[in-house]
Enzyme design. Sequence first.
Site, PDB file in Angstrom:
ATOM      1  N   THR A  78      -5.938  -6.245  10.860  1.00 52.45           N
ATOM      2  CA  THR A  78      -6.092  -5.096  10.191  1.00 52.45           C
ATOM      3  C   THR A  78      -5.422  -3.960  10.766  1.00 52.45           C
ATOM      4  O   THR A  78      -4.641  -3.375  10.174  1.00 52.45           O
ATOM      5  CB  THR A  78      -7.667  -4.792   9.980  1.00 52.45           C
ATOM      6  OG1 THR A  78      -8.376  -5.903   9.484  1.00 52.45           O
ATOM      7  CG2 THR A  78      -8.096  -3.563   9.120  1.00 52.45           C
ATOM      8  N   ARG A 131      -2.127 -14.061   5.332  1.00 54.13           N
ATOM      9  CA  ARG A 131      -2.973 -13.414   6.493  1.00 54.13           C
ATOM     10  C   ARG A 131      -2.121 -13.365   7.914  1.00 54.13           C
ATOM     11  O   ARG A 131      -2.046 -12.644   8.394  1.00 54.13           O
ATOM     12  CB  ARG A 131      -4.374 -13.828   6.523  1.00 54.13           C
ATOM     13  CG  ARG A 131      -5.203 -13.472   5.418  1.00 54.13           C
ATOM     14  CD  ARG A 131      -5.661 -12.271   5.223  1.00 54.13           C
ATOM     15  NE  ARG A 131      -6.502 -11.755   6.207  1.00 54.13           N
ATOM     16  CZ  ARG A 131      -7.461 -10.911   6.045  1.00 54.13           C
ATOM     17  NH1 ARG A 131      -7.303  -9.887   4.932  1.00 54.13           N
ATOM     18  NH2 ARG A 131      -8.369 -10.288   6.853  1.00 54.13           N
ATOM     19  N   HIS A 142      -2.112  -5.302   1.859  1.00 48.25           N
ATOM     20  CA  HIS A 142      -3.362  -6.366   1.916  1.00 48.25           C
ATOM     21  C   HIS A 142      -3.169  -7.420   1.580  1.00 48.25           C
ATOM     22  O   HIS A 142      -2.158  -7.950   1.060  1.00 48.25           O
ATOM     23  CB  HIS A 142      -4.179  -5.700   0.613  1.00 48.25           C
ATOM     24  CG  HIS A 142      -5.139  -6.458   0.160  1.00 48.25           C
ATOM     25  ND1 HIS A 142      -6.464  -6.432   0.818  1.00 48.25           N
ATOM     26  CD2 HIS A 142      -5.582  -7.326  -0.693  1.00 48.25           C
ATOM     27  CE1 HIS A 142      -7.522  -7.267   0.274  1.00 48.25           C
ATOM     28  NE2 HIS A 142      -6.807  -7.861  -0.760  1.00 48.25           N
ATOM     29  N   PHE A 201     -15.694   5.049   6.493  1.00 50.43           N
ATOM     30  CA  PHE A 201     -14.357   5.099   6.275  1.00 50.43           C
ATOM     31  C   PHE A 201     -13.671   4.994   5.002  1.00 50.43           C
ATOM     32  O   PHE A 201     -12.735   5.204   4.402  1.00 50.43           O
ATOM     33  CB  PHE A 201     -13.456   4.345   7.415  1.00 50.43           C
ATOM     34  CG  PHE A 201     -13.536   2.826   6.933  1.00 50.43           C
ATOM     35  CD1 PHE A 201     -13.002   2.360   5.910  1.00 50.43           C
ATOM     36  CD2 PHE A 201     -14.302   2.092   8.148  1.00 50.43           C
ATOM     37  CE1 PHE A 201     -13.168   0.782   5.836  1.00 50.43           C
ATOM     38  CE2 PHE A 201     -14.724   0.662   7.777  1.00 50.43           C
ATOM     39  CZ  PHE A 201     -13.923   0.110   6.659  1.00 50.43           C
ATOM     40  N   ASN A 246      -1.888   0.414   6.833  1.00 52.43           N
ATOM     41  CA  ASN A 246      -1.318  -0.921   7.507  1.00 52.43           C
ATOM     42  C   ASN A 246      -0.763  -1.507   6.546  1.00 52.43           C
ATOM     43  O   ASN A 246      -0.506  -2.846   6.502  1.00 52.43           O
ATOM     44  CB  ASN A 246      -2.790  -1.635   7.836  1.00 52.43           C
ATOM     45  CG  ASN A 246      -3.770  -1.837   6.923  1.00 52.43           C
ATOM     46  OD1 ASN A 246      -3.483  -1.545   5.667  1.00 52.43           O
ATOM     47  ND2 ASN A 246      -4.816  -2.647   7.127  1.00 52.43           N
ATOM     48  N   GLU A 275      -9.939 -10.497  -6.962  1.00 52.19           N
ATOM     49  CA  GLU A 275      -8.768  -9.457  -6.713  1.00 52.19           C
ATOM     50  C   GLU A 275      -8.023  -9.755  -7.881  1.00 52.19           C
ATOM     51  O   GLU A 275      -7.538  -8.687  -8.595  1.00 52.19           O
ATOM     52  CB  GLU A 275      -8.327  -9.468  -5.273  1.00 52.19           C
ATOM     53  CG  GLU A 275      -9.055  -9.047  -4.475  1.00 52.19           C
ATOM     54  CD  GLU A 275      -8.893  -9.037  -3.032  1.00 52.19           C
ATOM     55  OE1 GLU A 275      -9.733  -8.643  -2.173  1.00 52.19           O
ATOM     56  OE2 GLU A 275      -7.805  -9.534  -2.712  1.00 52.19           O
ATOM     57  N   ARG A 285       2.281  -5.798   9.057  1.00 53.59           N
ATOM     58  CA  ARG A 285       1.366  -4.647   9.457  1.00 53.59           C
ATOM     59  C   ARG A 285       1.909  -4.129  10.778  1.00 53.59           C
ATOM     60  O   ARG A 285       2.157  -2.949  10.937  1.00 53.59           O
ATOM     61  CB  ARG A 285       0.003  -5.150   9.551  1.00 53.59           C
ATOM     62  CG  ARG A 285      -0.736  -5.200   8.249  1.00 53.59           C
ATOM     63  CD  ARG A 285      -1.950  -5.745   8.337  1.00 53.59           C
ATOM     64  NE  ARG A 285      -2.632  -5.396   7.140  1.00 53.59           N
ATOM     65  CZ  ARG A 285      -4.015  -5.923   6.913  1.00 53.59           C
ATOM     66  NH1 ARG A 285      -4.793  -6.753   7.981  1.00 53.59           N
ATOM     67  NH2 ARG A 285      -4.514  -5.637   5.614  1.00 53.59           N
ATOM     68  N   TYR A 332     -12.859  -3.053  -2.940  1.00 53.15           N
ATOM     69  CA  TYR A 332     -13.393  -3.140  -1.819  1.00 53.15           C
ATOM     70  C   TYR A 332     -14.918  -3.086  -1.627  1.00 53.15           C
ATOM     71  O   TYR A 332     -15.533  -2.348  -0.989  1.00 53.15           O
ATOM     72  CB  TYR A 332     -12.743  -1.808  -0.745  1.00 53.15           C
ATOM     73  CG  TYR A 332     -11.522  -1.942  -0.397  1.00 53.15           C
ATOM     74  CD1 TYR A 332     -10.830  -3.004   0.616  1.00 53.15           C
ATOM     75  CD2 TYR A 332     -10.424  -0.854  -0.681  1.00 53.15           C
ATOM     76  CE1 TYR A 332      -9.613  -3.057   0.667  1.00 53.15           C
ATOM     77  CE2 TYR A 332      -9.333  -1.009  -0.070  1.00 53.15           C
ATOM     78  CZ  TYR A 332      -8.660  -2.152   0.436  1.00 53.15           C
ATOM     79  OH  TYR A 332      -7.497  -2.257   0.962  1.00 53.15           O
ATOM     80  N   LYS A 346       1.042  -1.189   0.068  1.00 50.79           N
ATOM     81  CA  LYS A 346      -0.099   0.071   0.028  1.00 50.79           C
ATOM     82  C   LYS A 346       0.843   1.477  -0.123  1.00 50.79           C
ATOM     83  O   LYS A 346       2.204   1.126   0.277  1.00 50.79           O
ATOM     84  CB  LYS A 346      -0.793  -0.165   1.228  1.00 50.79           C
ATOM     85  CG  LYS A 346      -1.897  -1.104   1.251  1.00 50.79           C
ATOM     86  CD  LYS A 346      -2.965  -1.018   2.341  1.00 50.79           C
ATOM     87  CE  LYS A 346      -4.077  -2.214   2.325  1.00 50.79           C
ATOM     88  NZ  LYS A 346      -5.026  -2.096   3.424  1.00 50.79           N
TER      89      LYS A 346
END
Length: 133
Positions: free
Chosen positions: A91, A85, A115, A57, A112, A126, A102, A49, A9
């Site tokens: 998150t 993950r 993804h 948000f 964070n 995705e 993260r 998303y 990100k």
Amino acid sequence: MEQTFFIVKPDAMQHNKLGEIITIIEKNNFKIVGLKMIKANEELLKLHYKELVNKDFFPKLVSFMTETPVVVGILEKENAVAEWRKLIGVTNSLEAEKGTIRNLFGTDKTRNAVHGSASVEEAKNEIKIWLNK
Ligand code: UDP
Ligand code: MG
């Protein structure tokens, strides 16, 4: 072999953490089988998303995700979705387990660093959205 999808990100890109994140990926025995740098826009993020478009948000998330180009890619490993993950952490970077990506490179609940797809199905969607595959 199972695949998952990742994004490095804008916060991680701004802090020059792309190389360190790629190194962590490789050290943890994921195969990188797709990779691309891309500047996201609102249209793409609404697809990516889609469950979050009505959250309060969401505008902040779009603004963050379009600050700079991101690097997206496909990872391959046994149980790639769950393994990735686990490696990135929860998150909220402030709550992410020590040593997770993260925890190491993120700042808060929005910024964070990375993804990771939440399921094999999400990964497939995705990969289509971002990489047309
Ligand atoms: N996010 C946010 N505020 C929140 C929850 C999520 O800004 O309260 C952002 C954050 O960048 C997160 C992304 O929206 O990574 C997607 O949220 P999701 O709940 O899918 O978390 P993830 O699957 O990324 O852990
Ligand atoms: Mg998610």
